[in-house]
Design a protein around this motif. Structure first.
Motif, PDB file in Angstrom:
ATOM      1  N   MET A 364       0.890  -1.050  -0.089  1.00 43.97           N
ATOM      2  CA  MET A 364      -0.093   0.205   0.079  1.00 43.97           C
ATOM      3  C   MET A 364       0.719   1.373  -0.190  1.00 43.97           C
ATOM      4  SD  MET A 364      -2.836  -0.855   2.819  1.00 43.97           S
ATOM      5  CE  MET A 364      -3.717  -2.159   3.009  1.00 43.97           C
ATOM      6  N   GLN A 365       0.167   2.175  -0.855  1.00 40.31           N
ATOM      7  CA  GLN A 365       1.002   3.338  -0.464  1.00 40.31           C
ATOM      8  C   GLN A 365       0.373   4.104   0.804  1.00 40.31           C
ATOM      9  OE1 GLN A 365      -0.266   5.638  -4.027  1.00 40.31           O
ATOM     10  NE2 GLN A 365       1.753   5.585  -5.015  1.00 40.31           N
ATOM     11  N   VAL A 366       1.843   4.794   1.478  1.00 41.04           N
ATOM     12  CA  VAL A 366       1.405   6.099   2.545  1.00 41.04           C
ATOM     13  C   VAL A 366       1.723   6.783   2.482  1.00 41.04           C
ATOM     14  CG1 VAL A 366       2.656   5.817   4.915  1.00 41.04           C
ATOM     15  CG2 VAL A 366       2.386   3.607   3.973  1.00 41.04           C
ATOM     16  N   LEU A 367       1.018   7.295   2.737  1.00 41.77           N
ATOM     17  CA  LEU A 367       0.638   9.166   2.876  1.00 41.77           C
ATOM     18  C   LEU A 367       0.854  10.309   4.203  1.00 41.77           C
ATOM     19  CD1 LEU A 367      -1.287  11.639  -0.597  1.00 41.77           C
ATOM     20  CD2 LEU A 367      -1.368  12.053   2.500  1.00 41.77           C
ATOM     21  N   ALA A 368       1.776  11.362   4.362  1.00 41.28           N
ATOM     22  CA  ALA A 368       1.504  11.372   5.494  1.00 41.28           C
ATOM     23  C   ALA A 368       1.294  13.191   4.956  1.00 41.28           C
ATOM     24  CB  ALA A 368       3.063  12.435   5.540  1.00 41.28           C
ATOM     25  N   GLU A 369      -0.209  13.575   5.565  1.00 37.99           N
ATOM     26  CA  GLU A 369      -0.729  14.476   6.144  1.00 37.99           C
ATOM     27  C   GLU A 369      -0.368  15.480   6.978  1.00 37.99           C
ATOM     28  OE1 GLU A 369      -4.649  14.237   6.380  1.00 37.99           O
ATOM     29  OE2 GLU A 369      -4.660  12.545   7.841  1.00 37.99           O
ATOM     30  N   GLY A 370       0.139  16.814   6.914  1.00 37.65           N
ATOM     31  CA  GLY A 370       0.333  17.748   7.191  1.00 37.65           C
ATOM     32  C   GLY A 370       1.487  18.287   7.820  1.00 37.65           C
ATOM     33  N   VAL A 371       2.055  17.785   6.614  1.00 41.84           N
ATOM     34  CA  VAL A 371       4.093  18.167   6.984  1.00 41.84           C
ATOM     35  C   VAL A 371       3.567  19.427   6.209  1.00 41.84           C
ATOM     36  CG1 VAL A 371       6.255  17.659   5.431  1.00 41.84           C
ATOM     37  CG2 VAL A 371       3.872  16.231   5.584  1.00 41.84           C
ATOM     38  N   GLU A 372       4.967  20.301   7.242  1.00 40.10           N
ATOM     39  CA  GLU A 372       4.923  21.306   6.703  1.00 40.10           C
ATOM     40  C   GLU A 372       6.110  22.493   7.636  1.00 40.10           C
ATOM     41  OE1 GLU A 372       2.559  23.526  10.416  1.00 40.10           O
ATOM     42  OE2 GLU A 372       0.674  23.579   9.838  1.00 40.10           O
ATOM     43  N   THR A 373       7.430  21.500   8.041  1.00 38.62           N
ATOM     44  CA  THR A 373       8.619  21.418   7.830  1.00 38.62           C
ATOM     45  C   THR A 373       9.488  20.792   7.150  1.00 38.62           C
ATOM     46  OG1 THR A 373       9.267  20.590  10.042  1.00 38.62           O
ATOM     47  CG2 THR A 373       8.118  22.856  10.359  1.00 38.62           C
ATOM     48  N   ALA A 374      10.794  21.104   6.655  1.00 34.71           N
ATOM     49  CA  ALA A 374      11.714  20.380   6.141  1.00 34.71           C
ATOM     50  C   ALA A 374      11.712  19.551   6.775  1.00 34.71           C
ATOM     51  CB  ALA A 374      12.831  21.628   5.626  1.00 34.71           C
ATOM     52  N   ALA A 375      12.294  19.672   7.714  1.00 33.34           N
ATOM     53  CA  ALA A 375      12.744  18.308   9.467  1.00 33.34           C
ATOM     54  C   ALA A 375      11.399  16.959   9.083  1.00 33.34           C
ATOM     55  CB  ALA A 375      12.585  19.153  10.620  1.00 33.34           C
ATOM     56  N   GLN A 376      10.392  18.004   8.855  1.00 33.03           N
ATOM     57  CA  GLN A 376       9.391  16.526   9.275  1.00 33.03           C
ATOM     58  C   GLN A 376       9.609  15.678   7.797  1.00 33.03           C
ATOM     59  OE1 GLN A 376       6.085  18.912   9.858  1.00 33.03           O
ATOM     60  NE2 GLN A 376       5.885  18.800  11.844  1.00 33.03           N
ATOM     61  N   ALA A 378      12.240  15.434   5.530  1.00 35.81           N
ATOM     62  CA  ALA A 378      13.279  14.588   5.222  1.00 35.81           C
ATOM     63  C   ALA A 378      12.984  13.860   6.564  1.00 35.81           C
ATOM     64  CB  ALA A 378      14.273  15.727   6.632  1.00 35.81           C
ATOM     65  N   SER A 379      13.208  13.719   7.975  1.00 37.59           N
ATOM     66  CA  SER A 379      12.383  12.491   8.463  1.00 37.59           C
ATOM     67  C   SER A 379      11.151  11.711   7.780  1.00 37.59           C
ATOM     68  CB  SER A 379      12.358  12.606   9.684  1.00 37.59           C
ATOM     69  OG  SER A 379      11.764  10.970  10.824  1.00 37.59           O
ATOM     70  N   LEU A 380      10.187  11.856   7.013  1.00 36.20           N
ATOM     71  CA  LEU A 380       9.523  11.073   6.492  1.00 36.20           C
ATOM     72  C   LEU A 380       9.749  10.345   4.968  1.00 36.20           C
ATOM     73  CD1 LEU A 380       6.173  13.404   6.633  1.00 36.20           C
ATOM     74  CD2 LEU A 380       6.554  10.864   7.775  1.00 36.20           C
ATOM     75  N   LEU A 381      10.664  11.508   4.552  1.00 34.82           N
ATOM     76  CA  LEU A 381      11.300  10.682   3.165  1.00 34.82           C
ATOM     77  C   LEU A 381      12.733   9.464   3.390  1.00 34.82           C
ATOM     78  CD1 LEU A 381      11.766  13.625   0.992  1.00 34.82           C
ATOM     79  CD2 LEU A 381      10.465  11.809   1.218  1.00 34.82           C
TER      80      LEU A 381
END
Length: 413
Positions: A364-376, A378-381
């Protein structure tokens, strides 16, 4: 006047039958008479609603309020005590509204009708006070406040305006970009907005809960569904837009309509769009009542090629079970988890990494919502997140602005 309503009385009738409900009502009547003074006047208004009229013994309003509250507290202590019925223990709570004479006087009432209208106004005021207890979660006591009546009138007016908003052309779909790891827009979440004739936007938090409560959410949901399908149809004329997917939110009430799957398939068919371009975002709450019915509807949609996303993943009780049983294509990580990635603990990182690993294992694909900053981001990627959404890539915006943003992207090499 005290307006008493038995909380969740319908559940007793539905679970144990009307004989049990009648036994509860008789017990309430007996307890009322036993608890009140001789000069107090109890009565049953109808159904599970009771009234208590207290005599006008106090010249000062504050003293009258204290006396009324004392009676209400006594009733709150006595009436909810469990009732034994045919081996079952029946328990309930009370919502009590209190109005004092003079709280809701109408200065425009004709003198000849003053007594009748004052009684009606008093009853209405006590009812509104009781309703405010219900709104606050039940099981309590509240005094009437004139602001309650104003709020109810405002709410009714908004309900009428919202019902007319569809025909008046006041509803809009705003689009929030969803991007891949390279930052390219691959889709959008369609979010409902209400723009009044004077141009003012009504916040979703002001009308979506009202629509859910009144049933208007069904009309709004159908409008969003067909508007999204119409949008996808129009995008087919441009290859840069035709590749995009549009996600729409489905309310629990809308999903539970017996013909919901057929409504979706009809919208896709009537607008001649590819089913996989439409994504339905569904929260766990839609499955709580009947997992078998939900499974059938989702299987029908999945077989037709409609994309399905489990929204707010990780915030419910049984998400893992649903992932195993139901044909979802996308998991949406709730923004509360994403927000914690700004200054993450080891546990925060582990939770997100686990969700992403789970998505990969389940294909399944995973989508992260509410990403606002470069730090968030970078962590997700770093952990292999497939798709991202949030203010970092764009706030919800009108269609024209979204299309311009997509078309401004450099062509893929």
């Amino acid at each position: 006047m005290l307006f008493i309503d038995l909380d969740l009385f319908k559940g007793i009738n539905d679970t144990y039958g009307h004989d049990a409900g009648d036994a509860v009502l008789r017990a309430m009547g007996e307890r009322l008479r036993a608890t009140l003074r001789e000069q107090d006047t109890p009565g049953r208004l109808g159904g599970d609603e009771f009234l208590v009229l207290l005599p006008a013994e106090h010249a000062q309003r504050d003293a009258a309020a204290v006396a009324a509250r004392r009676v209400a507290d006594k009733l709150m202590a006595v009436l909810p005590q469990p009732i034994d019925w045919q081996g079952h223990t029946l328990a309930l709570t009370l919502s009590i509204g209190i109005a004092l004479y003079g709280d809701a006087e109408d200065p425009e009432v004709d003198q000849d009708d003053t007594q009748v209208d004052s009684a009606q106004a008093l009853l209405k005021a006590a009812d509104l006070a009781m309703y405010s207890v219900k709104q606050a979660g039940r099981n309590g006591v509240a005094f009437f406040d004139p602001a309650m009546e104003a709020a109810v009138q405002q709410r009714h007016q908004m309900q009428r305006d919202l019902a007319a908003a569809i025909d008046a052309g006041e509803l809009r779909l705003y689009l929030q970009p969803q991007v891949d790891p390279q930052g390219r827009i691959v889709g959008a979440e369609a979010l409902l907005r209400w723009q009044r004739a004077d141009g003012t936007l009504v916040p979703p938090g002001a009308f979506i809960p009202l629509a859910e409560e009144t049933g208007l959410i069904l009309l709004l949901g159908r409008w969003v569904l067909h508007e999204a399908a119409r949008l996808l149809q129009q995008w087919q004329a441009d290859p840069r837009l035709a590749r995009l997917r549009v996600a729409i939110n489905v309310s629990p009430r809308q999903f539970r309509e017996p013909d919901f799957a057929q409504q979706v398939l009809a919208a896709v068919r009537n607008h001649a769009v590819s089913p996989d371009r439409l994504e339905l975002e569904i929260t766990e709450s839609v499955f709580l009542d009947n997992i078998d019915t939900a499974r059938g509807a989702l299987r029908t949609l999945d077989d037709a090629g409609v994309a399905l996303a489990l929204d707010d993943f990780g915030t419910g009780y049984s998400s893992l079970a649903y992932l195993a049983e139901l044909p979802f294509d996308v998991i949406k990580i709730d923004q509360r988890f994403v927000a914690r990635l700004q200054n993450p603990t080891r546990q925060d990182e582990a939770i997100v990494a686990t969700i992403l690993a789970l998505g990969r294992r389940l294909r399944m694909q995973v989508l992260a919502e509410g990403v606002e900053t470069a730090a968030q981001e970078a962590s997700l990627l770093t952990h292999g997140c497939h798709l991202l959404q949030g203010y970092r890539y764009g706030r919800p915006m009108p269609r024209e602005q979204f299309e311009a943003l997509v078309l401004s992207q450099p062509d893929e090499g």
